[in-house]
Scaffold this motif. Structure first.
Motif, PDB file in Angstrom:
ATOM      1  N   THR A   1       0.974  -1.250  -0.106  1.00  0.00           N
ATOM      2  CA  THR A   1       0.148  -0.100   0.000  1.00  0.00           C
ATOM      3  C   THR A   1       0.796   1.038  -0.036  1.00  0.00           C
ATOM      4  O   THR A   1       1.498   1.434   0.885  1.00  0.00           O
ATOM      5  CB  THR A   1      -0.906  -0.054   1.024  1.00  0.00           C
ATOM      6  OG1 THR A   1      -1.660  -1.176   0.778  1.00  0.00           O
ATOM      7  CG2 THR A   1      -1.742   1.391   1.342  1.00  0.00           C
ATOM      8  N   ALA A   2       0.650   2.130  -0.941  1.00  0.00           N
ATOM      9  CA  ALA A   2       1.489   3.349  -1.254  1.00  0.00           C
ATOM     10  C   ALA A   2       0.842   4.501  -0.676  1.00  0.00           C
ATOM     11  O   ALA A   2       1.317   5.437  -0.306  1.00  0.00           O
ATOM     12  CB  ALA A   2       2.106   3.385  -2.470  1.00  0.00           C
ATOM     13  N   VAL A   3      -0.391   4.535  -0.836  1.00  0.00           N
ATOM     14  CA  VAL A   3      -1.460   5.605  -0.987  1.00  0.00           C
ATOM     15  C   VAL A   3      -2.920   5.234  -0.207  1.00  0.00           C
ATOM     16  O   VAL A   3      -3.176   4.108  -0.970  1.00  0.00           O
ATOM     17  CB  VAL A   3      -1.604   6.613  -2.096  1.00  0.00           C
ATOM     18  CG1 VAL A   3      -2.645   7.466  -2.063  1.00  0.00           C
ATOM     19  CG2 VAL A   3      -0.185   7.178  -2.445  1.00  0.00           C
ATOM     20  N   THR A   4      -3.251   5.788   0.619  1.00  0.00           N
ATOM     21  CA  THR A   4      -4.925   5.489   0.793  1.00  0.00           C
ATOM     22  C   THR A   4      -5.783   6.746   0.300  1.00  0.00           C
ATOM     23  O   THR A   4      -5.260   7.898   0.383  1.00  0.00           O
ATOM     24  CB  THR A   4      -4.802   5.433   2.265  1.00  0.00           C
ATOM     25  OG1 THR A   4      -4.186   4.336   2.661  1.00  0.00           O
ATOM     26  CG2 THR A   4      -6.618   5.013   2.640  1.00  0.00           C
ATOM     27  N   VAL A   5      -6.888   6.575  -0.544  1.00  0.00           N
ATOM     28  CA  VAL A   5      -7.627   7.356  -1.018  1.00  0.00           C
ATOM     29  C   VAL A   5      -9.168   7.117  -0.373  1.00  0.00           C
ATOM     30  O   VAL A   5      -9.307   6.250   0.123  1.00  0.00           O
ATOM     31  CB  VAL A   5      -7.962   7.631  -2.352  1.00  0.00           C
ATOM     32  CG1 VAL A   5      -6.298   8.108  -3.195  1.00  0.00           C
ATOM     33  CG2 VAL A   5      -8.266   6.197  -3.052  1.00  0.00           C
ATOM     34  N   GLU A   6      -9.640   8.419   0.329  1.00  0.00           N
ATOM     35  CA  GLU A   6     -10.977   8.398   0.872  1.00  0.00           C
ATOM     36  C   GLU A   6     -12.078   9.226   0.113  1.00  0.00           C
ATOM     37  O   GLU A   6     -11.622  10.217  -0.323  1.00  0.00           O
ATOM     38  CB  GLU A   6     -10.779   8.731   2.255  1.00  0.00           C
ATOM     39  CG  GLU A   6     -10.152   8.148   3.214  1.00  0.00           C
ATOM     40  CD  GLU A   6      -9.918   8.637   4.695  1.00  0.00           C
ATOM     41  OE1 GLU A   6     -10.888   9.295   5.150  1.00  0.00           O
ATOM     42  OE2 GLU A   6      -9.111   8.214   5.233  1.00  0.00           O
ATOM     43  N   SER A   7     -12.996   8.339  -0.300  1.00  0.00           N
ATOM     44  CA  SER A   7     -14.322   9.283  -0.882  1.00  0.00           C
ATOM     45  C   SER A   7     -15.428   9.312   0.172  1.00  0.00           C
ATOM     46  O   SER A   7     -15.089   8.873   1.282  1.00  0.00           O
ATOM     47  CB  SER A   7     -14.493   8.184  -2.269  1.00  0.00           C
ATOM     48  OG  SER A   7     -15.080   7.096  -1.652  1.00  0.00           O
ATOM     49  N   VAL A   8     -16.235   9.820  -0.416  1.00  0.00           N
ATOM     50  CA  VAL A   8     -17.515   9.831   0.366  1.00  0.00           C
ATOM     51  C   VAL A   8     -18.303   8.461   0.650  1.00  0.00           C
ATOM     52  O   VAL A   8     -18.781   8.302   1.620  1.00  0.00           O
ATOM     53  CB  VAL A   8     -18.579  10.960  -0.173  1.00  0.00           C
ATOM     54  CG1 VAL A   8     -18.337  12.387  -0.190  1.00  0.00           C
ATOM     55  CG2 VAL A   8     -18.890  10.262  -1.537  1.00  0.00           C
TER      56      VAL A   8
END
Length: 122
Positions: A52-59
């Motif tokens: 895991t390099a990045v975590t993205v969060e959406s609604v």
């Protein structure tokens, strides 16, 4: 010559020599919905393929973005800290996530080209 590859997890990696730019595909950002936060990697961090390099969060949910190859993070897209929606509006352009120096270009051989990726997502 720049080449773009795709992973089964919906990352794209644009390779130019030993340097690569990584992001998520339009398909991935559509599935996530409106992005509201991106946890960017630190420059100098080493990543292994599949980490895991990045975590993205959406609604809707949080989602991990995986390193498509081994390497060292050179730069993160700092514009995403204040404007994560750039990924929604330009997933394969201004919404790139990080740049990295590749340590094993042979790992790219298992990735898909654009035609194969389009077939993968149906």
């Amino acid at each position: 010559m720049t080449q773009t590859y795709y992973t089964e997890d919906h990352e794209w990696i644009r390779v130019d020599g030993d340097t690569a730019t990584v992001g998520i595909t339009d398909y991935a950002q559509e599935q996530l919905g409106d992005l509201v936060f991106v946890e960017l990697p630190e420059a100098g961090r080493s990543v292994k393929k599949g980490d895991t390099a990045v975590t993205v969060e959406s609604v809707k949910a949080a989602s991990d973005v995986y390193a498509p190859a081994d390497g060292e993070i050179l730069e993160a897209n700092s514009a995403l800290s204040s404007e994560p929606a750039l990924i929604n509006s330009s997933a394969t352009g201004d919404g790139w996530l990080w740049k990295m120096k590749l340590s094993d270009k042979g790992q790219l051989e298992g990735l898909m080209d654009e035609a194969a990726y389009k077939n993968h997502i149906g």
